[in-house]
Motif scaffolding. Structure first.
Motif, PDB file in Angstrom:
ATOM      1  N   GLU A  26       1.394 -10.538  -7.530  1.00  0.00           N
ATOM      2  CA  GLU A  26       1.632 -11.364  -6.338  1.00  0.00           C
ATOM      3  C   GLU A  26       2.345 -12.672  -6.683  1.00  0.00           C
ATOM      4  N   GLY A  27       3.453 -12.545  -7.400  1.00  0.00           N
ATOM      5  CA  GLY A  27       4.271 -13.709  -7.718  1.00  0.00           C
ATOM      6  C   GLY A  27       3.783 -14.562  -8.871  1.00  0.00           C
ATOM      7  N   ARG A  65       3.331  -4.471 -13.231  1.00  0.00           N
ATOM      8  CA  ARG A  65       2.408  -5.123 -12.298  1.00  0.00           C
ATOM      9  C   ARG A  65       0.989  -4.986 -12.810  1.00  0.00           C
ATOM     10  N   ALA A  98      10.705 -10.269 -12.637  1.00  0.00           N
ATOM     11  CA  ALA A  98       9.976 -10.369 -11.372  1.00  0.00           C
ATOM     12  C   ALA A  98      10.693  -9.613 -10.260  1.00  0.00           C
ATOM     13  N   GLN A  99      12.020  -9.712 -10.226  1.00  0.00           N
ATOM     14  CA  GLN A  99      12.780  -9.028  -9.180  1.00  0.00           C
ATOM     15  C   GLN A  99      12.726  -7.512  -9.348  1.00  0.00           C
ATOM     16  N   GLU A 102       9.168  -6.259  -8.357  1.00  0.00           N
ATOM     17  CA  GLU A 102       8.965  -6.322  -6.904  1.00  0.00           C
ATOM     18  C   GLU A 102       9.810  -5.266  -6.188  1.00  0.00           C
ATOM     19  N   TRP A 103      11.033  -5.036  -6.664  1.00  0.00           N
ATOM     20  CA  TRP A 103      11.863  -3.973  -6.100  1.00  0.00           C
ATOM     21  C   TRP A 103      11.196  -2.615  -6.282  1.00  0.00           C
ATOM     22  N   ARG A 105       7.987  -2.057  -6.569  1.00  0.00           N
ATOM     23  CA  ARG A 105       6.801  -2.011  -5.697  1.00  0.00           C
ATOM     24  C   ARG A 105       7.160  -1.704  -4.249  1.00  0.00           C
ATOM     25  N   THR A 106       8.271  -2.257  -3.773  1.00  0.00           N
ATOM     26  CA  THR A 106       8.627  -2.108  -2.358  1.00  0.00           C
ATOM     27  C   THR A 106       9.529  -0.908  -2.078  1.00  0.00           C
ATOM     28  N   PRO A 213      12.579 -14.202  -3.083  1.00  0.00           N
ATOM     29  CA  PRO A 213      12.253 -13.133  -4.037  1.00  0.00           C
ATOM     30  C   PRO A 213      13.458 -12.464  -4.699  1.00  0.00           C
ATOM     31  N   HIS A 214      14.691 -12.539  -4.111  1.00  0.00           N
ATOM     32  CA  HIS A 214      15.791 -11.755  -4.684  1.00  0.00           C
ATOM     33  C   HIS A 214      17.149 -12.289  -4.213  1.00  0.00           C
TER      34      HIS A 214
END
Length: 268
Positions: A26-27, A65, A98-99, A102-103, A105-106, A213-214
């Motif tokens: 979570e960041g 993560r 981080a990018q 997160e990519w 994850r989504t 975030p990106h």
């Protein structure tokens, strides 16, 4: 936050006991309590969404993560807060990691048919085995415009603050580029929408990846071409003209906004 020149991105990284690990939740970034990054094999930590990122000076680098408890001797720190804790190169690489995490994850499922996606073995992409859709890490361009007026010691900068800024902090104007829009058009539109003034003499300065975030921040300077300040209430809490020798609190040193403001204040 620019990844180091010695980093070689690759989706084919052989794991080793000495791999450099960027583990997020979570960041927040997992660090040893003394402020260093974890090393080792990814599977030695409670993680999922493991992504091979490449090689840093020959050392394998992974992003992942955190999927379990924080290991003993480690702590989670906000990514913005590790500036000055990590070296500049590692801080930039943390933004890249981080990018990617997160990519991943989504985009675990296809946006077209809903089937689970898989990582490509050839490039940084997610592929749907059902319909063939390929999805790449998102990069959202953002223009930033610092507007000036006057000359010499009387020179002023137009700075503004959004409702979510840190108390007392002001920055240059910025906004996302919209579909079918040039960078130049986006600059004029954002300035007009946010503060109601017109600009001239638009000049590109530099750019910076921004993993929150990106985004890709693209910085410009411009001169005031007239108009009264009319603030967009949902975007701008306050704005005003500030002499270069009497600036308010500025964004953090690692930000493109800080670099842009200080460059112009020095007369460069």
């Amino acid at each position: 936050m620019i990844r180091p020149a010695s980093f070689v991105p690759s989706v084919r990284v052989v794991p080793s006991g000495g791999a450099l690990l960027f583990i997020f939740l979570e960041g927040r970034l997992l660090l040893r309590e003394e402020g260093t990054l974890p090393h080792g094999r990814p599977e030695a930590f409670p993680v999922d969404l493991v992504n091979p990122l490449g090689l840093l000076d020959g050392v394998p680098v992974y992003g992942a993560r955190l999927a379990g408890e924080v290991p003993a001797g480690y702590t989670l720190r906000p990514l913005r807060g590790v500036y000055g804790v990590l070296s500049e190169d590692l801080f930039g690489l943390a933004g890249y990691a981080a990018q990617i995490v997160e990519w991943d994850r989504t985009h675990r499922f296809c946006g077209a048919c809903g089937a689970p996606t898989v990582r490509s073995e050839r490039e940084t992409s997610k592929v749907c085995p059902n319909c063939g859709l390929s999805v790449y890490p998102r990069v959202a361009p953002v223009v930033m415009v610092l507007i000036t007026r006057g000359e010499g010691g009387e020179r002023e900068l137009l700075l503004a603050r959004g409702p979510h800024f840190a108390p007392g902090m002001y920055s240059a104007l910025a906004g996302f580029v919209e579909p079918s829009e040039t960078l130049e058009h986006a600059c004029h539109r954002e300035v007009r929408e946010e503060v109601g003034v017109e600009i001239t003499g638009l000049r590109y300065r530099f750019s910076q990846p921004w993993p929150f975030p990106h985004s890709l921040m693209i910085a410009f300077t411009a001169e005031d071409a007239g108009g009264h300040l009319v603030l967009q209430p949902e975007e701008i809490e306050d704005a005003g003209w500030y002499r270069v020798d009497a600036l308010p609190t500025l964004p953090p040193p690692f930000s493109i906004a800080r670099r842009l403001i200080e460059t112009v204040a020095r007369g460069e």
